[in-house]
Motif scaffolding. Structure first.
Motif, PDB file in Angstrom:
ATOM      1  N   GLU A 172       0.643  -1.392  -0.089  1.00  0.00           N
ATOM      2  CA  GLU A 172      -0.035  -0.129   0.163  1.00  0.00           C
ATOM      3  C   GLU A 172       0.991   1.158   0.040  1.00  0.00           C
ATOM      4  O   GLU A 172       0.327   2.242  -0.632  1.00  0.00           O
ATOM      5  N   ARG A 179       1.979   1.895  -3.534  1.00  0.00           N
ATOM      6  CA  ARG A 179       0.828   2.339  -4.272  1.00  0.00           C
ATOM      7  C   ARG A 179       0.747   3.890  -4.176  1.00  0.00           C
ATOM      8  O   ARG A 179       0.464   4.758  -5.016  1.00  0.00           O
ATOM      9  N   ASP A 180       0.676   4.398  -2.749  1.00  0.00           N
ATOM     10  CA  ASP A 180       0.557   5.772  -2.231  1.00  0.00           C
ATOM     11  C   ASP A 180       1.500   6.471  -2.779  1.00  0.00           C
ATOM     12  O   ASP A 180       1.362   7.775  -3.316  1.00  0.00           O
ATOM     13  N   ARG A 218      -3.271   1.058  -8.729  1.00  0.00           N
ATOM     14  CA  ARG A 218      -3.806   0.734  -7.554  1.00  0.00           C
ATOM     15  C   ARG A 218      -4.704  -0.554  -7.438  1.00  0.00           C
ATOM     16  O   ARG A 218      -4.498  -1.292  -6.458  1.00  0.00           O
ATOM     17  N   ALA A 263       1.064   9.545  -5.713  1.00  0.00           N
ATOM     18  CA  ALA A 263       1.380  10.879  -5.245  1.00  0.00           C
ATOM     19  C   ALA A 263       2.373  11.396  -6.341  1.00  0.00           C
ATOM     20  O   ALA A 263       2.159  12.799  -6.430  1.00  0.00           O
TER      21      ALA A 263
END
Length: 409
Positions: free
Chosen positions: A243, A246-247, A268, A251
């Protein structure tokens, strides 16, 4: 007595991607007893396209694989480069970008090459799937190996072909950090539905320090997506946290242009996300005692060089030939490194120009690249062709004759 009665006859290879099965083929041809251990449950199929160029074409030809790989050639027809606003700058022939040779170079799915190599040795080589090396103990006259499964066995030589994050290298040479050279980029790769009408082409969007790519190697219903970005320090916090990966990637791509939002959403949701940094492996030596490394484990060039599979194939050919031609493993390893290292280092050097071209770091370098793309006649990258063909394969005919000669002849 033939060298094949000498102390390096029984060989363990760790890793069954490209370098491992290629090495197994040549060693088996020269009379060695070969075992390949692979942590995956089977040869991994599919995957992104890889290139076979220059000297490596001679290797696969000598293996008898050229016709099969020509049939598997994905034949990408064009690469289109987009500006930051999503507008088209230029479309070019892939060889113009890569510096390769149209009609000679091969581009195949990594899994197609892996399958072809496996088919060459299946039934002649022992494969241990779902297993890995737990410990290695070099006793001087043999290597005692304990596998994760609990099995204990002895081998005359162990070769690590287990990739960029090699377990064999860690066990024998030390932590990866000693040899890891970070090139300042991270990337995410994944597949997504081909809702874009792409067929045998790639599209590259660039902004300073970032790039987004859609790549279709056929006419199927899936395409490859890549999101790459400059990062001054490796994002260690994200390596074991999907996660967080993916973040971080999301961003870096907030734009609402071209297909960026679609790519971020697909990243995602992807169940095949692959996240890593763009990096290389540089080692002062590729062997220690009775253990040696080959392929990415020894000298990963990074995917932006476009040469990882090619130099793995060449290195496997040379390593097997030198082991066949020397009764002493130390002499064989030294000859392997002496002959292959200049070729490897020349191809590793391609990564700097490759990453700059796909993901220019500044607006100035992006502008220069875009100007060059608008005049593709002057874009041919002949410096890369010299690296691709920068080694003439040694001839190991005498070793092959010894391999088929009766003992004592």
């Amino acid at each position: 007595m033939s060298v094949y009665q000498s102390a390096h006859r029984k060989v363990l290879i760790s890793g069954a991607s490209i370098a491992g099965p290629a090495l197994a083929y040549w060693l088996t041809r020269y009379g060695f007893e070969v075992t390949v251990v692979e942590k995956a449950s089977a040869i991994r199929g599919g995957g992104y396209p890889i290139d076979i160029r220059g000297t490596a074409l001679d290797v696969v030809d000598r293996m008898g694989l050229l016709p099969r790989l020509r049939e598997a050639h994905v034949d990408i027809r064009k690469l289109s480069f987009l500006d930051t606003d999503g507008s088209l700058i230029a479309s070019v022939n892939p060889e113009t970008f890569s510096g390769g040779t149209e009609g000679l170079d091969l581009e195949v799915r990594r899994g197609d090459l892996a399958d072809a190599l496996y088919d060459l040795v299946h039934g002649q080589v022992e494969f241990l799937f779902n297993d890995s090396i737990a410990t290695l103990d070099d006793r001087g006259d043999r290597v005692e190996v304990t596998f994760d499964s609990g099995t204990h066995r002895a081998f005359d030589v162990v070769i690590g072909t287990d990739g960029l994050h090699s377990n064999t290298r860690r066990l024998v040479f030390g932590p990866e950090e000693r040899f890891h050279r970070y090139l300042g980029h991270a990337f995410a790769g994944f597949t997504l539905p081909n809702d874009f009408g792409l067929g045998r082409e790639g599209v590259i969007w660039s902004s300073p320090g970032r790039s987004a790519v859609l790549y279709s190697h056929g006419l199927g219903d899936r395409v490859h997506g890549f999101l790459s970005f400059r990062q001054e320090t490796p994002p260690f916090h994200a390596f074991r946290a999907p996660e967080a990966q993916r973040d971080l990637v999301a961003a870096m791509f907030p734009e609402r242009v071209w297909h960026i939002p679609r790519l971020v959403t697909a990243m995602r949701e992807a169940d095949d996300l692959f996240f890593d940094v763009v990096s290389q492996i540089h080692m002062p030596t590729w062997a220690q005692g009775r253990v040696a490394l080959a392929g990415d484990a020894a000298h990963a060039p990074s995917f932006v060089s476009g040469q990882g599979s090619s130099i793995a194939l060449v290195g496997a050919y040379v390593l097997a030939g030198e082991l066949a031609g020397h009764s002493d493993h130390a002499e064989a390893f030294a000859a392997y490194e002496r002959k292959a290292r200049p070729f490897v280092e020349r191809n590793q050097a391609l990564a700097t120009s490759g990453s700059t071209f796909v993901t220019p770091g500044t607006q100035e370098t992006l502008d220069r690249r875009n100007e060059a793309l608008r005049d593709p006649a002057g874009l041919k990258r002949t410096d890369r062709q010299a690296a691709y063909t920068g080694m003439t394969l040694p001839e190991y005919g005498d070793a092959e004759q010894r391999a088929t000669r009766p003992a004592g002849a």
